[in-house]
Enzyme design. Sequence first.
Site, PDB file in Angstrom:
ATOM      1  N   GLY A 175       0.804  -1.222   0.000  1.00 16.90           N
ATOM      2  CA  GLY A 175       0.000   0.000   0.000  1.00 16.90           C
ATOM      3  C   GLY A 175       0.836   1.270   0.000  1.00 16.90           C
ATOM      4  N   GLU A 176       2.140   1.180   0.226  1.00 17.51           N
ATOM      5  CA  GLU A 176       2.962   2.401   0.214  1.00 17.51           C
ATOM      6  C   GLU A 176       2.907   3.031  -1.169  1.00 17.51           C
ATOM      7  OE1 GLU A 176       6.896   1.566   1.606  1.00 17.51           O
ATOM      8  OE2 GLU A 176       6.224   1.215   3.672  1.00 17.51           O
ATOM      9  N   LYS A 232     -21.301  30.647  19.366  1.00 14.94           N
ATOM     10  CA  LYS A 232     -21.506  29.194  19.179  1.00 14.94           C
ATOM     11  C   LYS A 232     -20.806  28.435  20.293  1.00 14.94           C
ATOM     12  CE  LYS A 232     -19.080  26.824  15.956  1.00 14.94           C
ATOM     13  NZ  LYS A 232     -18.660  26.452  14.603  1.00 14.94           N
ATOM     14  N   ARG A 286     -19.946  24.134  21.458  1.00 19.45           N
ATOM     15  CA  ARG A 286     -20.053  22.730  21.021  1.00 19.45           C
ATOM     16  C   ARG A 286     -20.253  21.863  22.252  1.00 19.45           C
ATOM     17  NH1 ARG A 286     -19.378  21.758  15.749  1.00 19.45           N
ATOM     18  NH2 ARG A 286     -18.139  23.159  14.441  1.00 19.45           N
ATOM     19  N   ASP A 344     -19.268  31.481   6.387  1.00 23.11           N
ATOM     20  CA  ASP A 344     -18.436  30.572   7.173  1.00 23.11           C
ATOM     21  C   ASP A 344     -17.272  30.080   6.311  1.00 23.11           C
ATOM     22  OD1 ASP A 344     -17.601  29.275   9.417  1.00 23.11           O
ATOM     23  OD2 ASP A 344     -19.367  28.006   9.652  1.00 23.11           O
ATOM     24  N   GLY A 369     -23.767  21.242  11.162  1.00 25.47           N
ATOM     25  CA  GLY A 369     -24.332  21.577  12.466  1.00 25.47           C
ATOM     26  C   GLY A 369     -24.301  23.069  12.777  1.00 25.47           C
ATOM     27  N   THR A 370     -23.185  23.715  12.470  1.00 26.44           N
ATOM     28  CA  THR A 370     -23.039  25.152  12.758  1.00 26.44           C
ATOM     29  C   THR A 370     -24.110  25.943  12.019  1.00 26.44           C
ATOM     30  OG1 THR A 370     -20.664  24.926  13.065  1.00 26.44           O
ATOM     31  CG2 THR A 370     -21.468  27.123  12.466  1.00 26.44           C
TER      32      THR A 370
HETATM   33  C1  R5P Z   1     -15.639  26.178  13.059  1.00 25.35           C
HETATM   34  O1  R5P Z   1     -15.227  26.952  13.900  1.00 25.35           O
HETATM   35  C2  R5P Z   1     -15.656  26.477  11.588  1.00 25.35           C
HETATM   36  O2  R5P Z   1     -15.497  27.830  11.316  1.00 25.35           O
HETATM   37  C3  R5P Z   1     -16.928  25.958  10.947  1.00 25.35           C
HETATM   38  O3  R5P Z   1     -18.013  26.676  11.461  1.00 25.35           O
HETATM   39  C4  R5P Z   1     -17.103  24.495  11.259  1.00 25.35           C
HETATM   40  O4  R5P Z   1     -15.929  23.781  10.984  1.00 25.35           O
HETATM   41  C5  R5P Z   1     -18.249  23.906  10.482  1.00 25.35           C
HETATM   42  O5  R5P Z   1     -18.387  22.573  10.860  1.00 25.35           O
HETATM   43  P1  R5P Z   1     -19.810  21.901  10.961  1.00 25.35           P
HETATM   44  O6  R5P Z   1     -20.470  22.069   9.615  1.00 25.35           O
HETATM   45  O7  R5P Z   1     -19.514  20.476  11.296  1.00 25.35           O
HETATM   46  O8  R5P Z   1     -20.553  22.594  12.068  1.00 25.35           O
END
Ligand code: R5P
Length: 299
Positions: free
Chosen positions: A38-39, A197, A199, A223, A230-231
Amino acid sequence: MKDYIVFSLSANKKLASEVASSLKVPLGEVEVKHFADGEVLVKSLTDVKNKDVVIIQSTSDPSFDRLFELLLFINSLKNQNPKSISLFIPYFGYSRQEVPYNNEPNSFQVVCDILDTAGVDKILTFDLHNPDEEHLKTEFVNLHSAPLFIDYFKKVFEEEGLANKDLVIVAPDHGGNLRAHNVLNGFDGSQLIVLTKYRPEPNSAEHLQTSEDLTGKTCLIIDDIIDTGGTLISAAKLLHSRGAKEIFVAATHAVISNNPENKLFESGVKQIVVTNTIEKDLDEDIKVLDILPLILEQL
Ligand code: R5P
């Protein structure tokens, strides 16, 4: 014009070939072989002695394979004594792992140290996750996709008859403040809000309540990355709960893991716009803007 040769490895074949044809320079030939275990063995079949070499390779999923392929390739080129090597990493993998918590590694710094050791002349990327700190010793340029988003959304909002005073540019977290500001500059008279935000656990995002009254406003969330979505889903829900009339999303890197597109549209996002820093098949409702002109400006 320099005596360029452009190389693509596995990640950005289409983009690299467009860069070569726009510059009217050769696209270098690359040989990739795998050993029984696989290398990988990767080398240039094109002579690059005294040439200005451009490599385009996002270290996107599978990030380790792409990073290692890149490192071996750089070494193979250096053995041929090129005049210079400019490395475009449109999406810089591991860039989110730059603040080590609880004895975690600073993975981004490790990758930067390896790239410094590889010894190219210049590294360019797009909308690095956290551009504030210096991690690389190699000359480094962080390009912004804001001009692409501004041009695109100016047309969209013009067609909608939307006045800038009814537009709110949204940073979905404090780390996105600068990126959102870069877009705000293209829409005089619009407003910027920065959401908070948190997490609760990895790959899950929630926002603190905001007191902003967004009744009748159009929101454009900026972004750097869409990964699990999710964000943006959490931000869109919050903006709707504050009265937003419609919500658009612009994110540079379509990392897009686990197919979050449906959930994003279900959360009330009207349109999702990304760029082609990562080449992958995306839902046809996602609009992809081309970073090619921004790369050509650097060459
Ligand atoms: C996080 O701080 C980044 O700026 C993005 O908001 C993040 O990586 C987005 O990830 P996800 O879509 O999983 O929320």
